[in-house]
Design a protein around this motif. Structure first.
Motif, mmCIF file in Angstrom:
data_model
loop_
_atom_site.group_PDB
_atom_site.id
_atom_site.type_symbol
_atom_site.label_atom_id
_atom_site.label_comp_id
_atom_site.label_asym_id
_atom_site.label_seq_id
_atom_site.Cartn_x
_atom_site.Cartn_y
_atom_site.Cartn_z
ATOM 1 N N HIS A 158 0.997 -1.154 0.163
ATOM 2 C CA HIS A 158 0.110 0.112 0.049
ATOM 3 C C HIS A 158 1.015 1.508 0.006
ATOM 4 O O HIS A 158 1.526 1.697 1.050
ATOM 5 C CB HIS A 158 -1.158 0.150 1.140
ATOM 6 N N HIS A 174 1.828 5.190 -2.286
ATOM 7 C CA HIS A 174 1.389 6.180 -3.328
ATOM 8 C C HIS A 174 2.678 6.664 -3.828
ATOM 9 O O HIS A 174 3.253 7.778 -3.515
ATOM 10 C CB HIS A 174 0.639 7.262 -2.500
ATOM 11 N N ALA A 181 -1.727 2.515 -4.242
ATOM 12 C CA ALA A 181 -3.225 2.517 -3.722
ATOM 13 C C ALA A 181 -4.142 3.345 -4.217
ATOM 14 O O ALA A 181 -5.335 3.412 -3.758
ATOM 15 C CB ALA A 181 -2.896 2.830 -2.501
ATOM 16 N N LYS A 227 -10.254 0.297 -5.492
ATOM 17 C CA LYS A 227 -10.093 0.925 -4.131
ATOM 18 C C LYS A 227 -11.240 1.764 -3.989
ATOM 19 O O LYS A 227 -11.901 2.477 -4.528
ATOM 20 C CB LYS A 227 -8.696 1.815 -4.272
ATOM 21 N N HIS A 239 -5.483 -1.097 5.738
ATOM 22 C CA HIS A 239 -5.370 -0.336 7.282
ATOM 23 C C HIS A 239 -5.987 -1.476 8.316
ATOM 24 O O HIS A 239 -5.235 -1.823 9.092
ATOM 25 C CB HIS A 239 -5.769 0.963 7.271
ATOM 26 N N ASP A 289 2.195 3.022 3.131
ATOM 27 C CA ASP A 289 1.041 4.121 2.869
ATOM 28 C C ASP A 289 2.167 5.562 2.593
ATOM 29 O O ASP A 289 1.434 6.528 2.786
ATOM 30 C CB ASP A 289 0.160 4.229 4.022
HETATM 31 ZN ZN LIG Z 1 -3.307 5.016 1.327
#
Ligand SMILES: [Zn+2]
Length: 533
Positions: free
Chosen positions: A66, A68, A227, A282, A366, A430
């Motif tokens: 996950h 970006h 993600a 997503k 998450h 993340d």
């Molecule tokens: Zn994220």
């Protein structure tokens, strides 16, 4: 290409039938042998090139489930200001002021990474703060979790947001209680109108992505699940693939808003190339704990009326889940609070009754707050948890303050119980939320938990699969990669030390010496000691 033997090493295969070996042989993009040095010589032939590992450790290449990447790259390439280190609004103002001096009037200034917990003022920056330092450029600075953004007056004007603008569904336009004027603080979907005004060229994004890719392979990553990737991002990834510059594997999570278009095209999870695939749909279902927007069953500490927010109604969520599932898509639902996870599981349960599928591998992104019932429901439904251990840092006030110590300790980041009960868990960073892409630091966090809720501590043996084979499973690729086995893709990482042998609080210090994707060296410490740009 001839065969290559990595000899004299400490190979941790993550293949339970043969957990350790001393050597690996590869030919082209595949692993052709795992065993002793002598055995590899007979597998690969006398003409094989031999690389002496000198006792160093080899693992399957790491995965980040996950991340970006493009957004992070925009920060690395300084297209977006990096304000993650700012500790006061004054500091943020100084950073924005400097950028405003360099920028032509009217061009956007964007920044990312502030967090109210870290700011001395303990409040989000507002329009007046930003007007002071950049009156002639529209400004938008997002918080570390991308759930709140602060904009200046010019940005509000360009987006047509004023006194009379109502907050959109799933978002909030903060207003001054006396005047009714927007303060410049926009929450969740309220930021969409601003985001639509900010554009980057493909080349800007490619430059950014290259920065992020360099960093990723330097950290031993050979695969990432990106993600939140819309049309332009998908095009940029494809351009890089066509140029043969995509150095690692990318699995795309596509925003649910694009689902109708994918359905029109007849596409579903797995379409693409071994290097670049359309992955999950997503869905963003709630906010974050830190911003007190994650959807909870019990109110936030000190705010008896605040249960956080769901960005979709149950029917809206079900509509997406149902269409995506029935068309063959994996779902990746961002759900952090226990109420959000509950609602997500309800939808998945309902659609599985209508159209059963054993191997759906739907995932909760998450999955931060879980009681025992939610965990057993996840197991029973076959839903995966996609967690970010690196968030359990030395400072966990982001969790303790909004939830209170007892609830945070009982419900948050329950890796041990998830694994004990039999939920498949995969891990990511993340990034560029307030963290690092370094998978070794993630493993260290999952194992040590920096002292937090130690009953949920896991072993290094349990953490390694979360960053390798389980991530491959989460993208339907466990037959292809994720462990060191004959026939699998040669995605490997060579480390200075063995994560199973060093003290657990030193795992993050282990050095990545070589990263190999498809049998090709994409990073080696000797060659890349100097930054390429
Ligand atoms: Zn994220």
């Amino acid at each position: 290409m001839g065969a290559v033997i990595f000899a004299n090493g400490n190979v941790i295969t993550l293949d339970p039938s043969k957990p350790r070996s001393g050597a690996i042989a590869i030919r082209d993009s595949r692993i052709i042998g795992v065993g002793t040095d002598e055995e590899m010589l007979s597998v690969a032939g006398k003409n094989a090139k031999v690389i002496d590992l000198d006792g160093r450790t080899v693992l399957p290449g790491f995965a980040d489930s996950h991340v970006h990447l493009i957004e992070y790259g925009l920060m690395l390439s300084s297209t977006i200001l990096d304000i993650r280190e700012a500790r006061s609004i004054e500091e943020i103002k100084e950073i924005v002021r400097r950028r405003a001096r360099e920028k032509p009037k009217g061009s956007w200034i964007t920044g990312h990474g502030w967090s109210t917990t870290d700011l001395a003022e303990k409040r989000p920056p507002n329009r007046w703060d930003l007007d002071e330092v950049a009156p002639n450029n529209p400004v938008m600075i997002t918080d570390s979790g991308w759930h709140v953004c602060s904009v200046n007056s010019l940005a509000l004007r360009l987006a047509g947001i004023g006194k009379d603008t109502e907050s959109p569904l799933g978002g909030k336009i903060d207003k001054d209680p006396d005047t009714g004027e927007p303060t410049g603080v926009l929450r969740e979907t309220a930021a969409t109108r601003i985001e639509q005004l900010i554009t980057h060229s493909d080349e800007e994004l490619i430059t950014a992505l290259n920065y992020a890719l360099d960093e990723a392979v330097r950290l031993g990553l050979t695969s990432v699940h990106c993600a939140w990737e819309g049309a332009q991002h998908i095009r940029v990834f494809q351009k890089l693939l066509m140029r043969d510059e995509l150095s690692l594997r990318v699995y795309l999570m596509i925003p649910a808003s694009l689902l109708p278009h994918l359905l029109d095209l007849g596409l579903y999870t797995g379409f693409g190339d071994p290097k670049l695939k359309i992955g999950a749909i997503k869905v963003l279902l709630d906010g974050t704990i830190e911003r007190r927007t994650a959807a909870l069953t019990q109110p936030y500490e000190g705010e008896p009326d605040n249960l956080g927010i769901l960005t979709l109604s149950e029917e809206e969520l079900y509509d997406i889940v149902s269409k995506a599932h029935k068309a063959g898509f994996q779902l990746a639902i961002h759900a952090i609070g226990d109420r959000a996870i509950h609602v997500a599981l309800d939808s998945i349960e309902r659609v599985l009754k209508e159209k059963p599928k054993v191997d759906h591998r739907h995932r909760i992104e998450h999955a931060s707050m879980l009681d025992d019932e939610l965990i057993s429901r996840m197991r029973n439904l076959g839903v995966m948890a996609s967690v970010q251990p690196v968030f359990i840092g030395s400072n966990i006030d982001w969790m303790l303050e909004p939830l209170g110590c007892k609830r945070a300790t009982e419900l948050c980041e329950r890796y041990r119980t998830l694994l004990d009960v039999g939920v498949k868990v995969t891990a990511g960073s993340d990034l560029p939320a307030d963290s690092t892409m370094n998978p070794l630091l993630g493993i260290q966090s999952a194992v040590t938990r920096h002292g937090f809720a130690l009953k949920e501590r896991i072993t290094v043996e349990q953490a390694l699969p979360m960053y390798t084979i389980n991530s491959a499973y989460a993208s339907f690729e466990e037959e292809l990669r994720g462990s060191i086995e004959v026939g699998k893709l040669a995605d490997l990482v060579v480390l200075s030390d063995d994560p199973l042998a060093v003290p657990t609080d030193k795992i993050g210090d282990i050095r990545v010496d070589i990263t190999i994707v498809d049998g090709e060296v994409v990073y080696s410490r000797e060659h890349f000691q100097q930054p390429r740009r």
